[in-house]
Each structure stands twice: as structure tokens, then as C-alpha cells.
Design a protein around this motif. Structure first.
Motif, PDB file in Angstrom:
ATOM      1  N   LEU A   1      50.609  32.792  49.869  1.00 48.37           N
ATOM      2  CA  LEU A   1      50.955  33.076  48.474  1.00 48.37           C
ATOM      3  C   LEU A   1      49.846  32.700  47.497  1.00 48.37           C
ATOM      4  O   LEU A   1      49.472  33.501  46.640  1.00 48.37           O
ATOM      5  N   ASP A   2      49.316  31.494  47.605  1.00 49.51           N
ATOM      6  CA  ASP A   2      48.277  31.063  46.660  1.00 49.51           C
ATOM      7  C   ASP A   2      47.037  31.944  46.729  1.00 49.51           C
ATOM      8  O   ASP A   2      46.452  32.293  45.704  1.00 49.51           O
ATOM      9  N   GLU A   3      46.641  32.313  47.941  1.00 47.80           N
ATOM     10  CA  GLU A   3      45.460  33.174  48.092  1.00 47.80           C
ATOM     11  C   GLU A   3      45.682  34.543  47.452  1.00 47.80           C
ATOM     12  O   GLU A   3      44.795  35.082  46.795  1.00 47.80           O
TER      13      GLU A   3
ATOM     14  N   LEU B   1      44.778  38.390  42.963  1.00 47.45           N
ATOM     15  CA  LEU B   1      45.275  39.267  41.902  1.00 47.45           C
ATOM     16  C   LEU B   1      44.755  38.817  40.540  1.00 47.45           C
ATOM     17  O   LEU B   1      44.399  39.649  39.705  1.00 47.45           O
ATOM     18  N   GLN B   2      44.683  37.516  40.307  1.00 47.10           N
ATOM     19  CA  GLN B   2      44.165  37.025  39.031  1.00 47.10           C
ATOM     20  C   GLN B   2      42.690  37.393  38.863  1.00 47.10           C
ATOM     21  O   GLN B   2      42.256  37.708  37.764  1.00 47.10           O
ATOM     22  N   GLU B   3      41.937  37.367  39.958  1.00 51.43           N
ATOM     23  CA  GLU B   3      40.508  37.701  39.890  1.00 51.43           C
ATOM     24  C   GLU B   3      40.260  39.140  39.448  1.00 51.43           C
ATOM     25  O   GLU B   3      39.225  39.426  38.856  1.00 51.43           O
ATOM     26  N   ILE B   4      41.206  40.041  39.742  1.00 51.76           N
ATOM     27  CA  ILE B   4      41.016  41.436  39.324  1.00 51.76           C
ATOM     28  C   ILE B   4      41.735  41.725  38.004  1.00 51.76           C
ATOM     29  O   ILE B   4      41.862  42.877  37.597  1.00 51.76           O
TER      30      ILE B   4
ATOM     31  N   GLY C   1      50.641  38.940  35.305  1.00 47.34           N
ATOM     32  CA  GLY C   1      52.032  38.574  35.556  1.00 47.34           C
ATOM     33  C   GLY C   1      52.534  39.058  36.898  1.00 47.34           C
ATOM     34  O   GLY C   1      52.240  40.167  37.321  1.00 47.34           O
ATOM     35  N   LEU C   2      53.285  38.186  37.566  1.00 43.55           N
ATOM     36  CA  LEU C   2      53.928  38.589  38.806  1.00 43.55           C
ATOM     37  C   LEU C   2      55.167  37.741  39.021  1.00 43.55           C
ATOM     38  O   LEU C   2      55.312  36.671  38.445  1.00 43.55           O
TER      39      LEU C   2
ATOM     40  N   ALA D   1      44.696  46.349  43.316  1.00 43.89           N
ATOM     41  CA  ALA D   1      45.709  45.340  43.621  1.00 43.89           C
ATOM     42  C   ALA D   1      46.094  45.377  45.099  1.00 43.89           C
ATOM     43  O   ALA D   1      46.213  44.335  45.743  1.00 43.89           O
ATOM     44  N   ILE D   2      46.253  46.568  45.638  1.00 43.14           N
ATOM     45  CA  ILE D   2      46.601  46.706  47.059  1.00 43.14           C
ATOM     46  C   ILE D   2      45.490  46.122  47.922  1.00 43.14           C
ATOM     47  O   ILE D   2      45.751  45.366  48.868  1.00 43.14           O
ATOM     48  N   GLU D   3      44.273  46.436  47.604  1.00 39.33           N
ATOM     49  CA  GLU D   3      43.136  45.926  48.371  1.00 39.33           C
ATOM     50  C   GLU D   3      43.059  44.400  48.284  1.00 39.33           C
ATOM     51  O   GLU D   3      42.807  43.723  49.285  1.00 39.33           O
ATOM     52  N   ALA D   4      43.305  43.852  47.100  1.00 38.62           N
ATOM     53  CA  ALA D   4      43.282  42.396  46.922  1.00 38.62           C
ATOM     54  C   ALA D   4      44.370  41.722  47.751  1.00 38.62           C
ATOM     55  O   ALA D   4      44.135  40.692  48.392  1.00 38.62           O
TER      56      ALA D   4
END
Length: 112
Positions: A13-15, A20-23, A27-28, A73-76
Motif C-alpha cells: 500500500l505505501d509503495e 501515485l503521489q509522484e505522478i 486523493g484516493l 496511474a495504471i503503470e505506477a
């Protein structure tokens, strides 16, 4: 707009959140879920008795985003959640007709 639902192993989860934050995804939502697929389940020993754990703990991440962010997002998620072992999870993408921010009344992508 699209909604991505990703079911992943809890320790990833953290990874995934950081990826997602890097791209630029802010919000999630996260839900603890249980399920099984090809991984089936496993047997455990408790006080000398063997029992089957059918449903394994997973985490479901939900994020709604603009169409142009979906592929990144999918790739991340794949990069961050992949362990190359059975049970890595699944990603589902669906269309969202409308989104509204309750506080301001903003609608559509402005609400994201």
C-alpha cells in the motif's frame, strides 16, 4: 473521468500511494478487503488443528481521475505493487459520469 480500483497485497500500500503521489495524484480511498482468485487460500495451524483460510487479506485502492492520467496511474500501480508472485492483485477501470465536491459544489474534473 475514470475510476481505477486496484486490489493489491496489503504490504504494498505505501509503495503504491507514493508512486501515485509522484505522478501528481492527490486523493484516493483505501479499504481493507478479503478475497481470493487463483491464489485460492492456504492452510494454517492453530492449537494443533489445521484449518483453511479461504479469503486472504487485500487492500482496495480507489481513485477517480482525469482521462489523461489513467495510463500513468495504471503503470505506477503495476510498478509499485508487482512482486511477480501469485496474488499480486487486479486493476479495474470504469467510467465516471459525474463528480461533485460537496464543500464547494464544483463539478466534473474541477471536483477532483
Amino acid at each position: 473521468m475514470k475510476k481505477i480500483e486496484a486490489i493489491i497485497k496489503p504490504f504494498k500500500l505505501d509503495e503504491v500511494k507514493e508512486a501515485l503521489q509522484e505522478i501528481g495524484i492527490q486523493g484516493l480511498s483505501v479499504t481493507e478487503v478479503k478475497g481470493f482468485g487463483r491464489q485460492k487460500g492456504h492452510t494454517e495451524l492453530y492449537r494443533g488443528a489445521e484449518y483453511v483460510v479461504d479469503f486472504l487479506p487485500k487492500v482496495k485502492i480507489e481513485v477517480v481521475l482525469a482521462d489523461d492520467q489513467v495510463d500513468a496511474a495504471i503503470e505506477a500501480i503495476i510498478t509499485a505493487a508487482k512482486t511477480d508472485k501469485i496474488g499480486d492483485g487486479k486493476i479495474f477501470v470504469s467510467s465516471i459520469e459525474q463528480a461533485i465536491r460537496i464543500r464547494t459544489g464544483e463539478a466534473g474534473e474541477d471536483a477532483l
